[in-house]
Design an enzyme around this catalytic site. Structure first.
Site, PDB file in Angstrom:
ATOM      1  N   GLY A   1      13.829 -61.244-105.211  1.00 39.71           N
ATOM      2  CA  GLY A   1      14.079 -59.900-104.711  1.00 39.71           C
ATOM      3  C   GLY A   1      13.233 -58.899-105.458  1.00 39.71           C
ATOM      4  O   GLY A   1      12.283 -59.258-106.170  1.00 39.71           O
TER       5      GLY A   1
ATOM      6  N   ASP B   1      24.545 -51.136-108.150  1.00 38.57           N
ATOM      7  CA  ASP B   1      23.825 -51.724-107.020  1.00 38.57           C
ATOM      8  C   ASP B   1      24.740 -52.634-106.198  1.00 38.57           C
ATOM      9  O   ASP B   1      24.385 -53.765-105.878  1.00 38.57           O
ATOM     10  CB  ASP B   1      22.608 -52.514-107.530  1.00 38.57           C
ATOM     11  CG  ASP B   1      21.605 -52.820-106.418  1.00 38.57           C
ATOM     12  OD1 ASP B   1      21.569 -52.067-105.427  1.00 38.57           O
ATOM     13  OD2 ASP B   1      20.868 -53.818-106.551  1.00 38.57           O
TER      14      ASP B   1
END
Length: 386
Positions: free
Chosen positions: A35, A150
């Site tokens: 990611g 997050d």
């Protein structure tokens, strides 16, 4: 650290790579994901003879390294069943890495996509169970003054046994030089779970985690993100200005109390938005209790046909499921006793039949005393079942 051996008769073969004592045997086959923040690999820890997951972060900026050490120390201290365990952290040639427990399951992002694309429905109870566990994990972290920063479906892992783990605490802070969620113009995914106050420069706190949690909850229940748009500007505007559509328009099975709670968590003004998840946990418990009892009643209705068909194993599995969902379910309790009696009856009958066969063998061999003893034992067993 990575060594490559060339095969004269074919393509090159990857060799192992080490991060401290942890061994990645093959970077290609052992890569679990990647990611914006780095890559995750399966690795082996020879000290305790177990496999772990290693997240190798991108970048070696001095500021990143300082934040990495601070956030990693905090992550290691978090001990909760709904938070991924962080075992270790260090640098390898200036590259930061985290060592975590290796999880066997799927991210909530994958599950939501399967629901949308492949049409694999998730029952309401399962959705609420997932988000209840996420709330408990976040509640614990917040009680330790730790903000995730997050929260999104990709950072929530659902294990095969149903346990839910929140991952990547503090990673967003490590990778963002200004201490806020990283956003790139045009990158819609980067801002979907951003709280509106963050667009005006406010730092992430417990309330931004709660807003993101409600975003995920809404999406899981309805199959649609509450503020989705085709471009960065549209998403940003909808988060800041638009109220999400009522959940029950898309998910009429959602209890009104649950819908009301989630919409309260999506309030734009952080001063009004709830800042504690313990209230969410408390409000969810009665909803879960009702949904579990409803599911238990459905499963309990399956027991009688299984029993009548003689499938005692599946009937017993169903009963265990019912009592796991509703420990006080009287129907399941009665069936459990009846199945136990039936198992005992079958066991006694099998023993009696074996004694009768043995008696016939004795007769054939003209061992009349032994035959009589076997037949009498079989008769006594038969009488106990009357």
């Amino acid at each position: 650290q990575q060594r490559v051996r060339r095969n004269r008769n074919g393509p090159r073969q990857s060799m192992s790579r080490r991060f401290g004592r942890y061994v990645i045997r093959d970077e290609t086959t052992d890569e679990l994901g990647r990611g914006a923040f780095g890559r995750v690999y399966r690795a082996f820890d020879p000290n305790v003879n177990r496999y772990v997951a290693i997240k190798v972060l991108s970048g070696s900026d001095p500021d990143i390294l300082v934040r990495f050490q601070d956030e990693s120390r905090t992550a290691v201290q978090l001990k909760h069943e709904n938070i991924v365990k962080v075992y270790d952290f260090d640098l390898q040639d200036g590259i930061p890495y985290l060592v975590m427990e290796l999880l066997d399951g799927e991210t909530l992002e994958t599950i939501i996509k399967a629901q949308k694309v492949a049409g694999l429905p998730i029952q309401l109870l399962d959705k609420v169970e997932i988000m209840f566990q996420v709330a408990k994990g976040l509640q614990y972290a917040h009680s330790e003054n730790v903000v995730h920063r997050d929260i999104k479906p990709g950072n929530i892992m659902v294990l095969l046994n149903g346990t839910v783990k929140v991952m990547d605490f503090g990673i967003a802070r490590v990778m963002d030089k200004d201490g806020t969620r990283r956003t790139r113009q045009g990158d819609v995914a980067a801002i979907l779970y951003t709280a509106p106050e963050q667009f005006s420069g406010q730092d992430a706190d417990k309330r931004t985690d709660i807003f993101a949690y409600a975003d995920v909850y809404y999406e899981l229940l309805t199959g649609e993100h509450p503020f989705f748009g085709s471009d960065f500007a549209t998403v940003m505007y909808r988060i800041a200005a638009n109220e999400p559509r009522p959940i029950r328009e898309k998910a009429p099975e959602c209890p009104a109390a649950l819908e009301s709670m989630i919409h309260r968590l999506l309030v734009k003004d952080p001063e009004i938005r709830p800042d504690r998840l313990d209230e969410v946990v408390l409000e969810t418990q009665p909803v879960l209790h009702r949904l579990r009892r409803e599911r238990a009643a459905v499963v309990a209705a399956e027991v009688e046909p299984l029993f009548n068909a003689g499938d005692l194993n599946r009937a017993q599995i169903a009963i265990r499921q019912v009592l796991h969902l509703d420990p006080l379910n009287q129907v399941a309790d009665r069936w459990r006793e009846q199945i136990q009696r039936e198992r005992e009856r079958k066991a006694v009958r099998a023993r009696a039949e074996a004694l009768v066969r043995k008696g016939h063998e004795h007769l054939v061999a003209r061992r009349f005393k032994d035959a009589l003893q076997s037949f009498e034992s079989a008769l006594k067993l038969d009488q106990t079942q009357r």
